[in-house]
Structure formats: structure tokens, C-alpha cells
Design an enzyme around this catalytic site. Structure first.
Site, short mmCIF file in Angstrom:
data_model
loop_
_atom_site.label_atom_id
_atom_site.label_comp_id
_atom_site.label_asym_id
_atom_site.label_seq_id
_atom_site.Cartn_x
_atom_site.Cartn_y
_atom_site.Cartn_z
N LYS A 78 1.52 -1.15 -0.16
CA LYS A 78 0.16 0.05 0.05
C LYS A 78 0.68 1.29 0.05
O LYS A 78 1.53 1.62 0.97
CB LYS A 78 -0.61 -0.26 1.60
CG LYS A 78 -1.94 1.15 1.44
CD LYS A 78 -2.35 1.03 2.94
CE LYS A 78 -3.87 2.35 2.54
NZ LYS A 78 -4.69 2.25 3.41
N SER A 158 -10.28 2.00 2.80
CA SER A 158 -9.15 3.25 1.84
C SER A 158 -7.92 2.16 0.78
O SER A 158 -7.27 2.48 0.41
CB SER A 158 -8.36 3.86 3.07
OG SER A 158 -7.73 3.13 3.51
N SER A 182 -10.60 0.33 6.84
CA SER A 182 -9.43 -0.05 6.06
C SER A 182 -8.75 -0.79 5.62
O SER A 182 -8.78 -0.79 4.44
CB SER A 182 -8.78 1.03 5.55
OG SER A 182 -9.44 2.94 5.86
#
Length: 493
Positions: A78, A158, A182
Site C-alpha cells: 500500500k 481506503s 480500511s
């Protein structure tokens, strides 16, 4: 015939050690999949040269008998994790071009154990979002589609890039972060497994901060076993992070065969909320039956302050974000927009560099921390946070081993369907997950079925502090009992 990229992480790991194929062959297969899947926009930055070099080093270690626990396994990172010498943007214009001079502790742990980096994954800007629509680099598209429809749907957020990449077989696993849901929400939306560990289990050092008292690193993977393997490598004490807990890291994979007979599973009545589709309630009931069949005892519990968790979260998280994001000023790194003086440069840089949702949360945070409103909002929200933690403490003190809830209040939705007029509509996606962050507990999302429209649905397991082992054992039971969800058709190829 099973292609290399259809293997699970555990299968790929074992096959590499058995020399069934090389790490270079595996990485090349994965890079070909990524190239075909650019329509998903899961990656912000691909690193093929680095991946092949790391794979060659892995093959050499395997040949010497020095393989690590993740030797040669290709992963996505990420783009909230700092990666030395590789652009790290947090999906924001304000950090475009920033190349850290250091590696985050969690990603360093993965490289220590032999993993290979395929690239940096897309996300909501600064991890602020529930649909991956706020990234400066464009939204991530879910590999899933509704039955009979070509309309694009969101992967959740997210960590939408992480979830989409894992679900689309672009990597064997991915790092993610969870501040209010998330990891778990995008995992549920994409038919993958995601775990938010106990606060302090994984180091936050080198991860771009959103809300420091809530953020936690964790993995997204295709199976419960794969998530357990990744968790063991990611977790561990880090003296560079003062919130990191010095506790031994269990062998999570070994706990998967542990029975759940005699475990007491709590069902919180406050999670039965108005407006949730019947298929979500039905799935929750099915999860209860699966755990009963495995020998667990089901008990009703009360978490009375659940109703206040979401509003309290949306005070605490923006307050911490407004403080954390004050450091982005155009002086030392990232975007710089000229101004007539230094203050003008600060203002112009931040106005141009931050997206709409980030600016909204900075303003909310600055407001609730201001002198006239600090006691009325921030202090009260922190008191509610304490009450939420005490609710869970009482449930566990009464003998509950874990809690079962839905992971999300709906299946994935289409682009622009939520939050365009009222941001609270989007924030409600976190209704089942924010309590876990507010209390600092571990939470795991596991695929459990599909909606009437053919989209994945997940269940959430919430555990005692630092008892991720029980969550993995319970998730393994649900995974085996639930109908197998076939991967999404490759409409993008």
C-alpha cells in the site's frame, strides 16, 4: 490447469521451496497479470526491475538452503508505507515525487523474510475514504461486477488497491492499513481476507500517519492461511515506535487447525441496525450456525455505547489528522507551489496538494481542536472512546472469547452512488468496524457468501487484545463452512 498466479500464497511458498518453479518465473507471471489489469488502476507505481532483482536474490537463497518464510513470494505494498528509494505518495498530489530515504518497519520485515515487491498500491488519499474514489491518481476499480451489469463498482477503502490487486490475482498478498475499517471493509467488498491486528502488534514506523492512535498495519490475502502467514512476518516489536508492544509473535498459521469447540462467541444486539439489507442479517445468522456446528457456544451480549462510536470516531480521527498533516508545507519534500511570501507558499501548496476529502477532514479536525470547542467535542469523544473500550472489556470479562458481526452494512456499490451530496452517507460504511479501532482490538473480515447481485459479502470477528490466534481459528472454520466464492471473471484482460 491452474496457472501460477491462481495459487494461494501458501501454495506458492511451498512450491518455491520444492523448486517446482523459480521465483523469477513466478514474478514474471505476476508482472504479466499486472500489465493486463491496468484498467483496475490498482497500482500507483509498478517496480518490475526491482521485483526481478529481488526474485533472483530469492532463487539464490533457496539454492543455498537459506530461504526465509516468504522467500520469493510477490507482494503489493500500500502506498502509505515508505519504501526506500521508491516513490511514496499516500495517493496525494502533495507527496508526488517523494522518495523516502528509509524503509517502513513492516515492509522491511517482509523483505527480511524473502518477500518480493511488485509495486505500490493505490488507496484513498492519506487513507481517508471508504471507496477508493479520493486518490489523486484516480479511483481503483473493483474486479467484481454485479450480475448482468458492466457498471464499475468500488473495491472499498481506503485499502482499495490492496484488496483489488489480491482479488484480481495481481499479487499473492498485500499490506494495508486500518484506521476505521480500511482493511476489513475492502476485504469484505472483494471476497478477500483482511485482519486489523491489535493496536501495537505491528509497527507504525515509516507508515504515513492519518490518525496515530487508531492506525494499524495489517495484511489482505486470498485465504485465512495466507493472511496468517503474512501477519507473522509483519508483526513484532519495534523500538522506533513507542506504541509498539514488546510481546512474542505467535505462529498464526499453526493455530488454524485449533478447534473452536467450547469457545463462547458474543452476538451484540446493538449491531442489528435499521436499514441493513436482509441478506446481511441472513449471512450473520448463517455464520452463527457455522460456529455452532463447530462446537462454539453462542451468547447474546450488549455493547451499549456502539451507537456513539461513529460520531466519536469522526471527531477523534480528523483531529489527529489535522495535526499529522500540518507537516506538509512544501518546504522539505513533495509538492511546492510558489507564493508571494512563505505564508503564501504554505497556503498555495496545501490548497493545491490536498484533495477535497482531506481538506474537509483537516477543517473538521481544526474546528474540534479549537479553543472554543475542544471540551465540547474532542474531550467528550475521548470519554466515549473509553466507554466503548469498557463495553468490550466487560464482554470479555464475562467469558466471551470473540464477537461475530457483519463486516459491512451492504455489498459494494457503484462509483458516485454514496457520499456525493452528503459525506455522512459514505462514513456510515464504517458503522460495524470503527468500534474495533476505538477500542484498539483485533478484527478480521472473512468472505462468507455473495449478495443477490453476485457480489462478495463478509463477516467480522472481533477478538480480545493480542488474541489474533482465536480470530484465525474461528475464521478458518467459517472459511471451510462457507460456499467457495469463485474469483471474478477477468473482464479487464
Amino acid at each position: 490447469m491452474t496457472t501460477l498466479t491462481d495459487l494461494t500464497l501458501a501454495e506458492a511458498r511451498d512450491a518455491l521451496l520444492n523448486k517446482d518453479f523459480s521465483a523469477v518465473e513466478l514474478v514474471k507471471a505476476q508482472l504479466a497479470e499486472i500489465e493486463q489489469a491496468r484498467a483496475l488502476n490498482a497500482f500507483i507505481k509498478e517496480t518490475p526491475e526491482k521485483a526481478l532483482a529481488m526474485a533472483e536474490a530469492s532463487d539464490a537463497r533457496i539454492a543455498r538452503g537459506e530461504a526465509g518464510p516468504l522467500e520469493g513470494v510477490p507482494l503489493g505494498i500500500k502506498d502509505l508505507y515508505c519504501t526506500e528509494g521508491v516513490e511514496t505518495t499516500a495517493a496525494s498530489h502533495i507527496l508526488e515525487g517523494f522518495k523516502p530515504a528509509y524503509e517502513s518497519t513492516v515492509s522491511a520485515n517482509l523483505w527480511r523474510d524473502g518477500a518480493v515487491m511488485l509495486g505500490k498500491l493505490n488507496l484513498d488519499e492519506f487513507a481517508m475514504g471508504s471507496s477508493n474514489e479520493t486518490s489523486y491518481f484516480g479511483p481503483v476499480v473493483s474486479p467484481w461486477r454485479r450480475k448482468g451489469s458492466d457498471a464499475r463498482i468500488v473495491p472499498g477503502g481506503s485499502s482499495g488497491g490492496s484488496a483489488a490487486a489480491v482479488a484480481a490475482r495481481l499479487c499473492f498478498g498485500a499490506t494495508a492499513t486500518d484506521t476505521g475499517g480500511s482493511i476489513r471493509q475492502p476485504a469484505a467488498f472483494t471476497g478477500t481476507v483482511g485482519i486489523k491486528p491489535t493496536y501495537g502488534r505491528c509497527s507504525r514506523w515509516g507508515i504515513v500517519a492519518f490518525a496515530s492512535s487508531l492506525d494499524q498495519a495489517g495484511p489482505i490475502a486470498r485465504t485465512v492461511r495466507d493472511a496468517a502467514i503474512l501477519m507473522r512476518s509483519m508483526a513484532g516489536h519495534d523500538p522506533k515506535d513507542t506504541t509498539s508492544v514488546d510481546a512474542p509473535v505467535p505462529d498464526y498459521e499453526a493455530t488454524l487447525s485449533r478447534g473452536v469447540k467450547g469457545m463462547k462467541i458474543g452476538i451484540p444486539k446493538e449491531y442489528r441496525i435499521e436499514g441493513v439489507p436482509a441478506e446481511i442479517d441472513a449471512l450473520w445468522g448463517q455464520g452463527v450456525e457455522w460456529l455452532k456446528d463447530a462446537g462454539a457456544t453462542i451468547v447474546d451480549i450488549s455493547l451499549p455505547h456502539t451507537r456513539y462510536a461513529l460520531p466519536a470516531y469522526y471527531i477523534v480521527a480528523p483531529a489527529e489528522a489535522s495535526s499529522n498533516l500540518a507537516r506538509y508545507d512544501g518546504v522539505r519534500y513533495g509538492l511546492r507551489v510558489p507564493g508571494k511570501d512563505i505564508v503564501g507558499m504554505y497556503e498555495a501548496t496545501r490548497a493545491a496538494g490536498f484533495g477535497k476529502e482531506v481538506r474537509r477532514r483537516i477543517m473538521i479536525g481544526a474546528y474540534v481542536l479549537s479553543a472554543g470547542y475542544y471540551d465540547a467535542y474532542y474531550v467528550r469523544a475521548q470519554k466515549i472512546r473509553t466507554l466503548i473500550k469498557q463495553d468490550f472489556d466487560r464482554a470479555y470479562a464475562d467469558g466471551v472469547d470473540a464477537i461475530l458481526t457483519p463486516a459491512t452494512p451492504s455489498a459494494a456499490f457503484g462509483f458516485g452512488e454514496k457520499g456525493s451530496g452528503d459525506p455522512v452517507e459514505m462514513y456510515l460504511n464504517d458503522v460495524f468496524t470503527v468500534t474495533v479501532n476505538m477500542a484498539g482490538l483485533p478484527g478480521l473480515a472473512v468472505p462468507a457468501g455473495v449478495s443477490a447481485e453476485g457480489l462478495p459479502l463478509g463477516l467480522q470477528l472481533i477478538g480480545r487484545p493480542f488474541d489474533e490466534e482465536t480470530l484465525f481459528a474461528l475464521a478458518s472454520v467459517i472459511e471451510k463452512a462457507a460456499p467457495k466464492i469463485a474469483p471474478p471473471p477477468k473482464w479487464w484482460a
